[in-house]
Design a protein around this motif. Structure first.
Motif, PDB file in Angstrom:
ATOM      1  N   ILE A 112      12.778   2.143 -35.679  1.00 56.98           N
ATOM      2  CA  ILE A 112      13.544   3.381 -35.871  1.00 56.98           C
ATOM      3  C   ILE A 112      14.937   3.258 -35.254  1.00 56.98           C
ATOM      4  CG2 ILE A 112      13.644   5.829 -35.260  1.00 56.98           C
ATOM      5  CD1 ILE A 112      10.589   5.873 -35.471  1.00 56.98           C
ATOM      6  N   LEU A 113      15.039   2.639 -34.086  1.00 54.97           N
ATOM      7  CA  LEU A 113      16.331   2.482 -33.427  1.00 54.97           C
ATOM      8  C   LEU A 113      17.268   1.565 -34.217  1.00 54.97           C
ATOM      9  CD1 LEU A 113      15.302   2.155 -29.673  1.00 54.97           C
ATOM     10  CD2 LEU A 113      16.521   4.049 -30.748  1.00 54.97           C
ATOM     11  N   MET A 114      16.697   0.628 -34.971  1.00 58.41           N
ATOM     12  CA  MET A 114      17.525  -0.312 -35.723  1.00 58.41           C
ATOM     13  C   MET A 114      17.952   0.210 -37.089  1.00 58.41           C
ATOM     14  SD  MET A 114      18.096  -2.887 -33.805  1.00 58.41           S
ATOM     15  CE  MET A 114      18.111  -1.707 -32.447  1.00 58.41           C
ATOM     16  N   ILE A 115      17.372   1.328 -37.531  1.00 55.30           N
ATOM     17  CA  ILE A 115      17.681   1.846 -38.866  1.00 55.30           C
ATOM     18  C   ILE A 115      19.180   2.109 -39.053  1.00 55.30           C
ATOM     19  CG2 ILE A 115      17.402   3.862 -40.368  1.00 55.30           C
ATOM     20  CD1 ILE A 115      14.469   3.906 -39.661  1.00 55.30           C
ATOM     21  N   PRO A 116      19.874   2.802 -38.127  1.00 53.93           N
ATOM     22  CA  PRO A 116      21.300   3.041 -38.346  1.00 53.93           C
ATOM     23  C   PRO A 116      22.137   1.766 -38.400  1.00 53.93           C
ATOM     24  CG  PRO A 116      20.435   4.516 -36.656  1.00 53.93           C
ATOM     25  CD  PRO A 116      19.386   3.502 -36.911  1.00 53.93           C
ATOM     26  N   ILE A 117      21.671   0.699 -37.735  1.00 60.19           N
ATOM     27  CA  ILE A 117      22.438  -0.547 -37.727  1.00 60.19           C
ATOM     28  C   ILE A 117      22.279  -1.300 -39.043  1.00 60.19           C
ATOM     29  CG2 ILE A 117      22.677  -2.788 -36.582  1.00 60.19           C
ATOM     30  CD1 ILE A 117      21.889  -1.496 -33.989  1.00 60.19           C
ATOM     31  N   VAL A 118      21.048  -1.382 -39.550  1.00 60.10           N
ATOM     32  CA  VAL A 118      20.791  -2.183 -40.751  1.00 60.10           C
ATOM     33  C   VAL A 118      21.035  -1.394 -42.028  1.00 60.10           C
ATOM     34  CG1 VAL A 118      19.119  -3.586 -39.508  1.00 60.10           C
ATOM     35  CG2 VAL A 118      18.318  -1.584 -40.752  1.00 60.10           C
ATOM     36  N   THR A 119      21.076  -0.073 -41.950  1.00 56.22           N
ATOM     37  CA  THR A 119      21.336   0.737 -43.148  1.00 56.22           C
ATOM     38  C   THR A 119      22.810   0.667 -43.516  1.00 56.22           C
ATOM     39  OG1 THR A 119      19.572   2.276 -42.534  1.00 56.22           O
ATOM     40  CG2 THR A 119      21.180   3.048 -44.146  1.00 56.22           C
ATOM     41  N   PHE A 161      23.950   0.184 -31.343  1.00 58.84           N
ATOM     42  CA  PHE A 161      24.641  -0.971 -30.776  1.00 58.84           C
ATOM     43  C   PHE A 161      24.602  -0.939 -29.252  1.00 58.84           C
ATOM     44  CE2 PHE A 161      26.501  -0.369 -34.977  1.00 58.84           C
ATOM     45  CZ  PHE A 161      26.449  -1.653 -35.497  1.00 58.84           C
ATOM     46  N   VAL A 162      24.733   0.246 -28.681  1.00 59.57           N
ATOM     47  CA  VAL A 162      24.646   0.374 -27.218  1.00 59.57           C
ATOM     48  C   VAL A 162      23.257  -0.024 -26.739  1.00 59.57           C
ATOM     49  CG1 VAL A 162      24.862   1.966 -25.275  1.00 59.57           C
ATOM     50  CG2 VAL A 162      26.378   2.204 -27.239  1.00 59.57           C
ATOM     51  N   VAL A 163      22.231   0.410 -27.455  1.00 58.57           N
ATOM     52  CA  VAL A 163      20.865   0.063 -27.082  1.00 58.57           C
ATOM     53  C   VAL A 163      20.666  -1.447 -27.116  1.00 58.57           C
ATOM     54  CG1 VAL A 163      18.433   0.250 -27.749  1.00 58.57           C
ATOM     55  CG2 VAL A 163      19.909   2.267 -27.833  1.00 58.57           C
ATOM     56  N   VAL A 164      21.155  -2.099 -28.153  1.00 55.94           N
ATOM     57  CA  VAL A 164      21.000  -3.553 -28.272  1.00 55.94           C
ATOM     58  C   VAL A 164      21.692  -4.271 -27.118  1.00 55.94           C
ATOM     59  CG1 VAL A 164      21.640  -5.555 -29.664  1.00 55.94           C
ATOM     60  CG2 VAL A 164      20.687  -3.534 -30.760  1.00 55.94           C
ATOM     61  N   ILE A 165      22.910  -3.851 -26.784  1.00 58.81           N
ATOM     62  CA  ILE A 165      23.664  -4.494 -25.704  1.00 58.81           C
ATOM     63  C   ILE A 165      22.946  -4.334 -24.369  1.00 58.81           C
ATOM     64  CG2 ILE A 165      25.818  -4.396 -24.380  1.00 58.81           C
ATOM     65  CD1 ILE A 165      27.211  -3.598 -27.014  1.00 58.81           C
ATOM     66  N   ILE A 166      22.498  -3.125 -24.064  1.00 62.63           N
ATOM     67  CA  ILE A 166      21.872  -2.875 -22.767  1.00 62.63           C
ATOM     68  C   ILE A 166      20.486  -3.501 -22.697  1.00 62.63           C
ATOM     69  CG2 ILE A 166      21.026  -1.060 -21.226  1.00 62.63           C
ATOM     70  CD1 ILE A 166      23.325   0.670 -22.139  1.00 62.63           C
ATOM     71  N   ARG A 167      19.759  -3.512 -23.783  1.00 59.45           N
ATOM     72  CA  ARG A 167      18.449  -4.177 -23.779  1.00 59.45           C
ATOM     73  C   ARG A 167      18.598  -5.675 -23.566  1.00 59.45           C
ATOM     74  NH1 ARG A 167      14.401  -2.782 -28.443  1.00 59.45           N
ATOM     75  NH2 ARG A 167      13.134  -4.095 -27.079  1.00 59.45           N
ATOM     76  N   GLY A 168      19.664  -6.247 -24.109  1.00 60.51           N
ATOM     77  CA  GLY A 168      19.918  -7.660 -23.853  1.00 60.51           C
ATOM     78  C   GLY A 168      20.161  -7.931 -22.379  1.00 60.51           C
ATOM     79  N   ARG A 169      20.901  -7.042 -21.737  1.00 59.72           N
ATOM     80  CA  ARG A 169      21.148  -7.176 -20.301  1.00 59.72           C
ATOM     81  C   ARG A 169      19.857  -7.016 -19.503  1.00 59.72           C
ATOM     82  NH1 ARG A 169      24.199  -9.360 -16.334  1.00 59.72           N
ATOM     83  NH2 ARG A 169      24.526  -7.927 -14.592  1.00 59.72           N
ATOM     84  N   ILE A 170      19.004  -6.070 -19.905  1.00 57.20           N
ATOM     85  CA  ILE A 170      17.723  -5.872 -19.220  1.00 57.20           C
ATOM     86  C   ILE A 170      16.844  -7.102 -19.363  1.00 57.20           C
ATOM     87  CG2 ILE A 170      15.595  -4.518 -19.228  1.00 57.20           C
ATOM     88  CD1 ILE A 170      17.229  -2.090 -20.042  1.00 57.20           C
TER      89      ILE A 170
END
Length: 294
Positions: A112-119, A161-170
């Motif tokens: 669900i979180l990736m839907i706005p990025i891939v759509t 995009f913010v979620v992806v960046i911060i999850r990568g850092r985590i």
């Protein structure tokens, strides 16, 4: 392999290097040319007639003396500021929550979180427009077309995009530091705020700058969710007037502001990340050197 040899990198073969530089010139040349004509001495946007700053300020048709230009610039900055704040806060909270989800719910939440990025952005814009226009139940009924809808649309697009960046850092940090803080007596909130959040700050800053860059040059979502002339942004104004016969190099000046602002946001994100993680890099180099020596 020593630390110095790692930093030297790999030299590209000459044909490949030439291809890379040619591609960069091909991309940058039209942009630089358009920016240069904002300093043209005449109204022409295709023939250079000498250097002048009249299209920036000092005449009724200049960028900072024209009400339409300044209104578009002001609205774009307002949208970018609101989108950056909301996307950064929501993205940080979502990233923290998602990394703690276990079990069967993890994959659906990630999807669900990736839907706005891939759509495709056009599909997302049309869907948001139809939802906010024809659905009369809460929360769609309280968001009106114009600035509120534009902010909602841009946040929907950028928060992923913010979620992806911060999850990568985590993922890089792991959960060891937070667990260590808990073992040393810190409570859950203290471990989260004083340890994990401080270490996430570089990614949070990068996410904020990326959100700002995406917002200020967004066209499709901003266009679909606008209401009237007061909600026209810089990309919308450029699209409407770029081919007009009566436009002046002041339009090039407006485009220059957009390009420079976007580049500064991306450059600032890179610099902030390097500055915030420089100590970690030094520590990593020292650890690697000690390990190799041993």
């Amino acid at each position: 392999m020593t630390t110095d040899s790692k930093r030297k990198g790999i030299r590209l073969p000459r044909p490949l290097a030439i291809f890379v530089w040619a591609y960069m010139v091909w991309n940058l040349l039209p942009v630089v040319a358009a920016m240069a004509f904002s300093f043209n001495a005449t109204r022409s946007r295709s023939q250079w007639q000498g250097f002048s700053t009249q299209w920036w300020s000092g005449t009724p048709l200049s960028l900072f003396d024209n009400e339409e230009y300044t209104a578009a610039l002001k609205h774009s900055l307002e949208l970018a500021a609101m989108t950056t704040v909301i996307s950064t806060v929501l993205g940080t909270l979502l990233a923290l929550v998602v990394t703690r989800i276990r079990g069967v719910a993890k994959r659906p939440v990630n999807f669900i979180l990736m839907i706005p990025i891939v759509t495709p952005e056009l599909i997302l814009a049309v869907g948001l427009y139809l939802s906010l226009t024809f659905i009369t139940v809460w929360p769609f009924s309280v968001v009106e077309l114009g600035t509120p809808a534009q902010v909602v649309g841009q946040v929907t697009y950028t928060v992923g995009f913010v979620v992806v960046i911060i999850r990568g850092r985590i993922a890089v940090l792991g959960d060891g530091l937070e667990a260590a803080a808990r073992d040393l007596g810190a409570g859950p909130i203290a471990a989260l705020v004083l340890v994990l959040f401080r270490l996430l700050m570089p990614a949070v800053l990068v996410g904020a700058m990326i959100s700002f860059a995406f917002s200020i040059d967004n066209f499709v979502i901003t266009q679909y969710l606008s209401s009237d002339s007061s909600t026209v942004s810089i990309p919308m104004y450029l699209y409407t007037n770029a081919r007009g016969g009566n436009t002046t190099p002041a339009l090039n000046a407006l485009a220059t502001v957009l390009v420079v602002t976007t580049l500064l946001a991306v450059a600032l994100a890179s610099l902030l990340y390097r500055w915030a993680t420089r100590r970690e890099s030094v520590a990593s180099d020292v650890t690697g050197t000690v390990a190799l020596s041993a």
